[in-house]
Write a protein that holds these residues in place. Sequence first.
Motif, PDB file in Angstrom:
ATOM      1  N   VAL A 196       0.852  -1.182   0.000  1.00 39.82           N
ATOM      2  CA  VAL A 196       0.000   0.000   0.000  1.00 39.82           C
ATOM      3  C   VAL A 196       0.889   1.233   0.000  1.00 39.82           C
ATOM      4  CG1 VAL A 196      -1.713   1.305   1.293  1.00 39.82           C
ATOM      5  CG2 VAL A 196      -1.872  -1.184   1.184  1.00 39.82           C
ATOM      6  N   GLY A 197       0.568   2.202  -0.834  1.00 38.02           N
ATOM      7  CA  GLY A 197       1.353   3.420  -0.880  1.00 38.02           C
ATOM      8  C   GLY A 197       2.645   3.223  -1.658  1.00 38.02           C
ATOM      9  N   GLU A 198       3.497   4.190  -1.586  1.00 38.10           N
ATOM     10  CA  GLU A 198       4.753   4.151  -2.321  1.00 38.10           C
ATOM     11  C   GLU A 198       5.914   4.185  -1.345  1.00 38.10           C
ATOM     12  OE1 GLU A 198       4.810   7.373  -5.041  1.00 38.10           O
ATOM     13  OE2 GLU A 198       3.118   6.648  -6.224  1.00 38.10           O
ATOM     14  N   VAL A 199       6.901   3.333  -1.614  1.00 36.07           N
ATOM     15  CA  VAL A 199       8.131   3.353  -0.827  1.00 36.07           C
ATOM     16  C   VAL A 199       8.958   4.559  -1.257  1.00 36.07           C
ATOM     17  CG1 VAL A 199      10.274   2.130  -0.329  1.00 36.07           C
ATOM     18  CG2 VAL A 199       8.121   0.859  -0.526  1.00 36.07           C
ATOM     19  N   ARG A 200       9.379   5.349  -0.285  1.00 33.97           N
ATOM     20  CA  ARG A 200      10.145   6.561  -0.588  1.00 33.97           C
ATOM     21  C   ARG A 200      11.533   6.461   0.031  1.00 33.97           C
ATOM     22  NH1 ARG A 200       5.138   8.451   0.984  1.00 33.97           N
ATOM     23  NH2 ARG A 200       5.891   8.979   3.059  1.00 33.97           N
ATOM     24  N   PRO A 201      12.523   7.034  -0.611  1.00 32.06           N
ATOM     25  CA  PRO A 201      13.863   7.038  -0.010  1.00 32.06           C
ATOM     26  C   PRO A 201      13.821   7.745   1.339  1.00 32.06           C
ATOM     27  CG  PRO A 201      13.933   7.732  -2.313  1.00 32.06           C
ATOM     28  CD  PRO A 201      12.488   7.697  -1.926  1.00 32.06           C
ATOM     29  N   ALA A 202      14.530   7.211   2.304  1.00 30.54           N
ATOM     30  CA  ALA A 202      14.561   7.802   3.643  1.00 30.54           C
ATOM     31  C   ALA A 202      15.948   7.610   4.227  1.00 30.54           C
ATOM     32  CB  ALA A 202      13.502   7.182   4.541  1.00 30.54           C
ATOM     33  N   TYR A 203      16.356   8.572   5.018  1.00 28.47           N
ATOM     34  CA  TYR A 203      17.692   8.565   5.619  1.00 28.47           C
ATOM     35  C   TYR A 203      17.563   8.181   7.079  1.00 28.47           C
ATOM     36  CZ  TYR A 203      21.905  10.504   7.774  1.00 28.47           C
ATOM     37  OH  TYR A 203      23.038  10.687   8.508  1.00 28.47           O
ATOM     38  N   LEU A 204      18.339   7.183   7.510  1.00 30.37           N
ATOM     39  CA  LEU A 204      18.316   6.754   8.907  1.00 30.37           C
ATOM     40  C   LEU A 204      19.407   7.494   9.669  1.00 30.37           C
ATOM     41  CD1 LEU A 204      17.185   4.916  11.112  1.00 30.37           C
ATOM     42  CD2 LEU A 204      18.847   3.187  10.421  1.00 30.37           C
ATOM     43  N   ASP A 205      18.991   8.405  10.515  1.00 28.04           N
ATOM     44  CA  ASP A 205      19.927   9.191  11.310  1.00 28.04           C
ATOM     45  C   ASP A 205      20.235   8.438  12.603  1.00 28.04           C
ATOM     46  OD1 ASP A 205      21.375  11.721  11.851  1.00 28.04           O
ATOM     47  OD2 ASP A 205      19.937  11.857  13.506  1.00 28.04           O
ATOM     48  N   LEU A 206      21.406   7.826  12.675  1.00 27.06           N
ATOM     49  CA  LEU A 206      21.752   6.991  13.823  1.00 27.06           C
ATOM     50  C   LEU A 206      21.794   7.770  15.142  1.00 27.06           C
ATOM     51  CD1 LEU A 206      24.446   4.603  12.267  1.00 27.06           C
ATOM     52  CD2 LEU A 206      22.036   4.149  12.766  1.00 27.06           C
ATOM     53  N   PRO A 207      22.317   9.001  15.177  1.00 31.25           N
ATOM     54  CA  PRO A 207      22.228   9.744  16.445  1.00 31.25           C
ATOM     55  C   PRO A 207      20.786   9.933  16.927  1.00 31.25           C
ATOM     56  CG  PRO A 207      23.825  10.781  14.989  1.00 31.25           C
ATOM     57  CD  PRO A 207      23.145   9.728  14.179  1.00 31.25           C
ATOM     58  N   SER A 208      19.849  10.103  15.997  1.00 31.31           N
ATOM     59  CA  SER A 208      18.447  10.238  16.400  1.00 31.31           C
ATOM     60  C   SER A 208      17.924   8.937  17.014  1.00 31.31           C
ATOM     61  CB  SER A 208      17.579  10.612  15.189  1.00 31.31           C
ATOM     62  OG  SER A 208      17.886  11.909  14.724  1.00 31.31           O
ATOM     63  N   VAL A 209      18.363   7.801  16.467  1.00 31.82           N
ATOM     64  CA  VAL A 209      17.964   6.520  17.047  1.00 31.82           C
ATOM     65  C   VAL A 209      18.471   6.413  18.477  1.00 31.82           C
ATOM     66  CG1 VAL A 209      18.185   4.014  16.868  1.00 31.82           C
ATOM     67  CG2 VAL A 209      17.906   5.383  14.801  1.00 31.82           C
ATOM     68  N   GLY A 210      19.738   6.791  18.690  1.00 30.92           N
ATOM     69  CA  GLY A 210      20.294   6.754  20.041  1.00 30.92           C
ATOM     70  C   GLY A 210      19.565   7.682  20.988  1.00 30.92           C
ATOM     71  N   LEU A 211      19.238   8.886  20.527  1.00 28.04           N
ATOM     72  CA  LEU A 211      18.511   9.828  21.367  1.00 28.04           C
ATOM     73  C   LEU A 211      17.097   9.334  21.656  1.00 28.04           C
ATOM     74  CD1 LEU A 211      19.642  13.171  19.685  1.00 28.04           C
ATOM     75  CD2 LEU A 211      20.227  12.402  21.997  1.00 28.04           C
ATOM     76  N   SER A 212      16.480   8.672  20.686  1.00 34.08           N
ATOM     77  CA  SER A 212      15.155   8.106  20.900  1.00 34.08           C
ATOM     78  C   SER A 212      15.192   7.022  21.972  1.00 34.08           C
ATOM     79  CB  SER A 212      14.618   7.528  19.586  1.00 34.08           C
ATOM     80  OG  SER A 212      13.421   6.824  19.799  1.00 34.08           O
ATOM     81  N   VAL A 213      16.192   6.157  21.902  1.00 31.43           N
ATOM     82  CA  VAL A 213      16.347   5.108  22.913  1.00 31.43           C
ATOM     83  C   VAL A 213      16.553   5.731  24.289  1.00 31.43           C
ATOM     84  CG1 VAL A 213      17.830   3.226  23.699  1.00 31.43           C
ATOM     85  CG2 VAL A 213      17.223   3.413  21.272  1.00 31.43           C
ATOM     86  N   GLY A 480      -7.484   8.667   0.910  1.00 31.22           N
ATOM     87  CA  GLY A 480      -8.296   7.558   0.448  1.00 31.22           C
ATOM     88  C   GLY A 480      -7.577   6.664  -0.536  1.00 31.22           C
ATOM     89  N   ALA A 481      -8.269   5.641  -0.929  1.00 33.73           N
ATOM     90  CA  ALA A 481      -7.668   4.633  -1.793  1.00 33.73           C
ATOM     91  C   ALA A 481      -7.373   5.196  -3.171  1.00 33.73           C
ATOM     92  CB  ALA A 481      -8.604   3.425  -1.892  1.00 33.73           C
ATOM     93  N   GLN A 482      -8.178   6.173  -3.606  1.00 33.15           N
ATOM     94  CA  GLN A 482      -7.973   6.700  -4.940  1.00 33.15           C
ATOM     95  C   GLN A 482      -6.705   7.522  -5.035  1.00 33.15           C
ATOM     96  OE1 GLN A 482     -11.549   8.842  -5.764  1.00 33.15           O
ATOM     97  NE2 GLN A 482     -12.776   7.008  -6.065  1.00 33.15           N
ATOM     98  N   ALA A 483      -6.297   8.095  -3.921  1.00 34.98           N
ATOM     99  CA  ALA A 483      -5.113   8.947  -3.953  1.00 34.98           C
ATOM    100  C   ALA A 483      -3.845   8.188  -3.641  1.00 34.98           C
ATOM    101  CB  ALA A 483      -5.270  10.098  -2.959  1.00 34.98           C
ATOM    102  N   GLN A 484      -3.991   6.942  -3.163  1.00 37.92           N
ATOM    103  CA  GLN A 484      -2.818   6.158  -2.832  1.00 37.92           C
ATOM    104  C   GLN A 484      -2.709   4.994  -3.814  1.00 37.92           C
ATOM    105  OE1 GLN A 484      -0.520   6.647  -0.556  1.00 37.92           O
ATOM    106  NE2 GLN A 484      -1.437   8.496   0.239  1.00 37.92           N
ATOM    107  N   GLN A 485      -1.656   4.957  -4.546  1.00 36.62           N
ATOM    108  CA  GLN A 485      -1.464   3.882  -5.517  1.00 36.62           C
ATOM    109  C   GLN A 485      -0.892   2.665  -4.810  1.00 36.62           C
ATOM    110  OE1 GLN A 485      -2.402   4.108  -8.659  1.00 36.62           O
ATOM    111  NE2 GLN A 485      -3.147   6.160  -8.238  1.00 36.62           N
ATOM    112  N   VAL A 486      -1.438   1.520  -5.154  1.00 32.92           N
ATOM    113  CA  VAL A 486      -0.872   0.273  -4.615  1.00 32.92           C
ATOM    114  C   VAL A 486       0.354  -0.076  -5.417  1.00 32.92           C
ATOM    115  CG1 VAL A 486      -1.310  -2.172  -4.206  1.00 32.92           C
ATOM    116  CG2 VAL A 486      -3.149  -0.486  -3.911  1.00 32.92           C
ATOM    117  N   SER A 487       1.441  -0.219  -4.688  1.00 32.97           N
ATOM    118  CA  SER A 487       2.691  -0.471  -5.375  1.00 32.97           C
ATOM    119  C   SER A 487       2.669  -1.832  -6.064  1.00 32.97           C
ATOM    120  CB  SER A 487       3.850  -0.451  -4.354  1.00 32.97           C
ATOM    121  OG  SER A 487       5.045  -0.839  -4.985  1.00 32.97           O
ATOM    122  N   SER A 488       3.080  -1.862  -7.304  1.00 30.85           N
ATOM    123  CA  SER A 488       3.144  -3.121  -8.033  1.00 30.85           C
ATOM    124  C   SER A 488       4.520  -3.766  -7.922  1.00 30.85           C
ATOM    125  CB  SER A 488       2.813  -2.888  -9.509  1.00 30.85           C
ATOM    126  OG  SER A 488       3.739  -1.981 -10.076  1.00 30.85           O
TER     127      SER A 488
END
Length: 491
Positions: A196-213, A480-488
């Motif tokens: 469901v939806g589209e996979v988008r590039p995302a950056y994993l900020d490791l310091p943010s993960v540490g601060l979240s923990v 809604g479903a019309q605005a979100q394309q199901v990824s093929s």
Amino acid sequence: MPAPSNLQAYVLPGRDRGIILVLLFAAFVVILNETLLNVALPRLMQELNLQATTVQWLATAFMLTMAVVIPTTGFILQRFSTRTVFIAAMGLFVLGTLMAGLAQGFGPLLFGRVVQASGTALMLPLLITTILALVPAAHRGGVLGMVSIVISVAPATGPTLSGLILEVLPWRYLFLFVVPVALVVLAYGVRRLVNVGEVRPAYLDLPSVGLSVLGFGSLVYGFSSVGNLGGWSSPQVWAALLGGGVGLLVFVLRQNGLAQRGAALLELRPFRYPMFSLGLGVILIAMMALFGGAILLPIYLQSIRGLGSLQTGLLLLPGGLLMGLAAPTVGKLFDRYGPLPLAVPGAMLLVGTLWGFSTVGEGTGIGTLLLLHLILSLGLALLFTPVMTTALNPLPGPLYPHGSAILSTLQMVAGAVGTALLITVWTVRSAALRGVAPPEVAQTAGLQAAFGLATCVAVVALFLTFFLRRPQPEPSAPEGAQAQQVSSVGD
């Protein structure tokens, strides 16, 4: 009461309905295990020769892992496909459940619970995000009401099911019975689930993960450990709370900076939407009262009234079932009338029943307690779905994963805070009367004081519900479903 909206009956397409049902059932199975083990803790203390402060880690570690993993789900749901996240969540849950069921000691059992919680933490944000992507905003109340079934019925069923199993079987079967069910859900989901939806590039900020923990984990640990570490005077408690507060502050500042480059681990832009912030505030206050009550009532029923674990579970089960059964109808009424006609009466029932619990004594009839719990559950049913839908509806599509992650994370923190505060009030009041009054009277007075505080907290939620309004999504935000394309694209 506002005039009903002129909405035509909305029926989910078959494919979308199948996706949501798979995720709903998966979420029910994983959330059930949050409370399944609670009744078994005394048995584990005897068989594994553990102290109360040690065995409590089986519950604390589960909540702590959830608080650590959920903040990263905003990134995970953006970066990976629906099927990938589902397989990872159910795979971790099955693995952790099997490890716990085969554990020969406390260490392996604790590790299995941590792996279980890692999968559980992914499932609820995945479910909410998928619903937001598939269902138009005008019809989300009825569908999100199904989520309330999972949130309410699964934890309520856990103690009762656990008590029934422990009557005839060893504690390991609490896990071993779940494994085949979870495997069936995993296999069916792998076969039927589409992206469901589209996979988008995302950056994993490791310091943010540490601060979240550090931030979320330390706060949940600090509040959850108040009863185990000697109360609020414990240096460990204050060190955890201080470290969590500092970590959370730095985390927020870093996310605001990263958001300008589109690289935030957890987007905080949902807070710019007034209904999201207001609805979130109401939910957190209600969760504080709910989690605290979920701890206090079993203590009262077992320690003061002398009920067994199975009897306690059976007494509390009807309330959870009522809340779950009422949730879909409440969601449909929300779609038609908006939040005010539902949330305000729900908050009033919450205040009234919590005040009623603050007046219970050693001789209060079981029927009275059951009635109070049923009314409390009805009030929560009227409150949760409308408020949650009101909070999430105005968000644009790119913020769906982050809004659901914020909601799920802060619910965990609120639950830990509410439990710690109410248990502290109960303990302090009971200790003040120790030696002056009989033990049952002292404990009852502590219970009354704790529920009195919960009543005051619920009054704040009641005040906030008067400001809830039906939000309208931004015109530019796809819904809604019309605005979100199901990824093929497959995994």
